[in-house]
Design a protein around this motif. Sequence first.
Motif, PDB file in Angstrom:
ATOM      1  N   ASP A   8       2.972  14.532  -2.465  1.00 37.70           N
ATOM      2  CA  ASP A   8       1.917  15.425  -2.929  1.00 37.70           C
ATOM      3  C   ASP A   8       0.724  15.229  -1.996  1.00 37.70           C
ATOM      4  O   ASP A   8       0.416  14.124  -1.578  1.00 37.70           O
ATOM      5  CB  ASP A   8       1.515  15.082  -4.365  1.00 37.70           C
ATOM      6  N   GLU A  33       0.508  10.147  -9.054  1.00 38.29           N
ATOM      7  CA  GLU A  33       0.216   8.764  -9.439  1.00 38.29           C
ATOM      8  C   GLU A  33       0.677   8.402 -10.848  1.00 38.29           C
ATOM      9  O   GLU A  33       0.670   7.237 -11.216  1.00 38.29           O
ATOM     10  CB  GLU A  33      -1.285   8.503  -9.317  1.00 38.29           C
ATOM     11  N   THR A  53       4.722  -0.950  -5.908  1.00 40.22           N
ATOM     12  CA  THR A  53       4.534  -1.367  -7.296  1.00 40.22           C
ATOM     13  C   THR A  53       4.598  -0.154  -8.233  1.00 40.22           C
ATOM     14  O   THR A  53       5.267  -0.186  -9.268  1.00 40.22           O
ATOM     15  CB  THR A  53       3.175  -2.089  -7.446  1.00 40.22           C
ATOM     16  N   THR A  54       3.923   0.893  -7.827  1.00 39.48           N
ATOM     17  CA  THR A  54       3.922   2.126  -8.631  1.00 39.48           C
ATOM     18  C   THR A  54       5.350   2.649  -8.789  1.00 39.48           C
ATOM     19  O   THR A  54       5.767   3.032  -9.889  1.00 39.48           O
ATOM     20  CB  THR A  54       3.061   3.206  -7.929  1.00 39.48           C
ATOM     21  N   GLY A  87       0.786  -1.223   0.000  1.00 39.07           N
ATOM     22  CA  GLY A  87       0.000   0.000   0.000  1.00 39.07           C
ATOM     23  C   GLY A  87       0.824   1.283   0.000  1.00 39.07           C
ATOM     24  O   GLY A  87       0.289   2.367  -0.206  1.00 39.07           O
TER      25      GLY A  87
HETATM   26  P1  GDP Z   1       1.981  -1.229  -3.126  1.00 38.96           P
HETATM   27  O1  GDP Z   1       0.910  -2.033  -2.462  1.00 38.96           O
HETATM   28  O2  GDP Z   1       3.007  -0.761  -2.150  1.00 38.96           O
HETATM   29  O3  GDP Z   1       2.587  -1.888  -4.308  1.00 38.96           O
HETATM   30  O4  GDP Z   1       1.259   0.129  -3.577  1.00 38.96           O
HETATM   31  P2  GDP Z   1       0.761   0.602  -5.016  1.00 38.96           P
HETATM   32  O5  GDP Z   1       1.921   0.851  -5.899  1.00 38.96           O
HETATM   33  O6  GDP Z   1      -0.292  -0.315  -5.491  1.00 38.96           O
HETATM   34  O7  GDP Z   1       0.158   2.022  -4.651  1.00 38.96           O
HETATM   35  C1  GDP Z   1      -0.920   2.207  -3.760  1.00 38.96           C
HETATM   36  C2  GDP Z   1      -1.676   3.490  -4.154  1.00 38.96           C
HETATM   37  O8  GDP Z   1      -0.838   4.617  -3.944  1.00 38.96           O
HETATM   38  C3  GDP Z   1      -2.084   3.531  -5.610  1.00 38.96           C
HETATM   39  O9  GDP Z   1      -3.375   4.062  -5.705  1.00 38.96           O
HETATM   40  C4  GDP Z   1      -1.054   4.490  -6.243  1.00 38.96           C
HETATM   41  O10 GDP Z   1      -1.586   5.161  -7.360  1.00 38.96           O
HETATM   42  C5  GDP Z   1      -0.803   5.437  -5.105  1.00 38.96           C
HETATM   43  N1  GDP Z   1       0.513   6.102  -5.191  1.00 38.96           N
HETATM   44  C6  GDP Z   1       1.733   5.544  -5.303  1.00 38.96           C
HETATM   45  N2  GDP Z   1       2.715   6.485  -5.311  1.00 38.96           N
HETATM   46  C7  GDP Z   1       2.087   7.686  -5.213  1.00 38.96           C
HETATM   47  C8  GDP Z   1       2.542   9.060  -5.151  1.00 38.96           C
HETATM   48  O11 GDP Z   1       3.733   9.406  -5.176  1.00 38.96           O
HETATM   49  N3  GDP Z   1       1.567  10.011  -5.027  1.00 38.96           N
HETATM   50  C9  GDP Z   1       0.232   9.697  -4.956  1.00 38.96           C
HETATM   51  N4  GDP Z   1      -0.639  10.694  -4.822  1.00 38.96           N
HETATM   52  N5  GDP Z   1      -0.212   8.435  -5.009  1.00 38.96           N
HETATM   53  C10 GDP Z   1       0.693   7.436  -5.136  1.00 38.96           C
END
Ligand code: GDP
Length: 309
Positions: A264, A290, A122-123, A118
């Motif tokens: 942000d 995002e 991944t992002t 979360g």
């Molecule tokens: P993971 O479970 O750690 O792999 O998390 P994800 O990559 O699936 O990201 C979780 C949520 O955080 C998603 O809705 C992304 O779009 C959001 N997210 C990730 N990085 C950022 C960021 O730098 N800024 C914002 N506003 N959202 C982000």
Amino acid sequence: LKGGLRKTHSQIITGLDEFFISKKDKASRAEALETLFELLVQADVGVRTSEYLVDKVKARMNAEDYSDPKIFKNILREEIFTILTATKENPKGILENPLQSLSDKKLPHIVLMVGVNGVGKTTTTGKLAYKAHLRGQKVVIGAADTFRAAAVEQLAVWAQRSNAEMIRLKEGSDPASVAFETVKKASENGSSVCLIDTAGRLQNRQDLMQELAKIGRVISKENPDAPHEVLLVLDATTGQNALQQAKVFLEVVNITGLVLTKLDGTAKGGIAIAIASELGLPIRYVGVGESVEDLEVFEAHEFVNALFA
Ligand code: GDP
């Protein structure tokens, strides 16, 4: 970064400005320092680091300087900069350096991504792949979070955007096998960068430790100095919790750098200062949105410029 730190800026700097205006620039030393402490803590700089900063400002200010908010803010700015740059020295990664400067290294450059689910792991992996792609670097991504099918699907979309090959095995496979296959593929197809996205279940520290240790062993079998980087991804909006998570991961794995996401839209950007001060680890990247471009290489001077702008 400036946009990303807007809320943190208003929390700390606008807060200070308003204080000095309300005192018609005749603030007492005690009032000014107390206000600074409160504003820093509210921006998630944390009690310890806030106290440290207040002490530093106090030691460097002359009594008459308290009528001049500019001096006050400039000293604060310098002290924050010092904290952000006084972190453990680590070799910069392939994403910040031209390939030739790494020619003494064996490619692929292997990066392990770790962090709690979360936080944006991944992002961030996708964004890093895209950055490498824009530099003309060939990338292989490993989906080693084998228990979250949705995360693997999401990673596949990111991989496609960067023209990167992604290695996945069937759900529930051994993450170390994915890591092994990913590194093998990267070596075979002459990739420069190999990004491995790991799982982030913190509930069982023992399991996490074993899983990451096994991934490490498997990777280093063929590449003795790998992983070259272990990036811990932290969510800035969780403030002080991010610091606690980092401490747990540090017990488990040798973190080389941090990525602070979701800067942000949070007024808790002060957590960057707390993390640098308490952990002494370099913040390598910050996430400021995002979309695929919303990842910036962290530079301390840019951070203070944006914070104090
Ligand atoms: P993971 O479970 O750690 O792999 O998390 P994800 O990559 O699936 O990201 C979780 C949520 O955080 C998603 O809705 C992304 O779009 C959001 N997210 C990730 N990085 C950022 C960021 O730098 N800024 C914002 N506003 N959202 C982000």
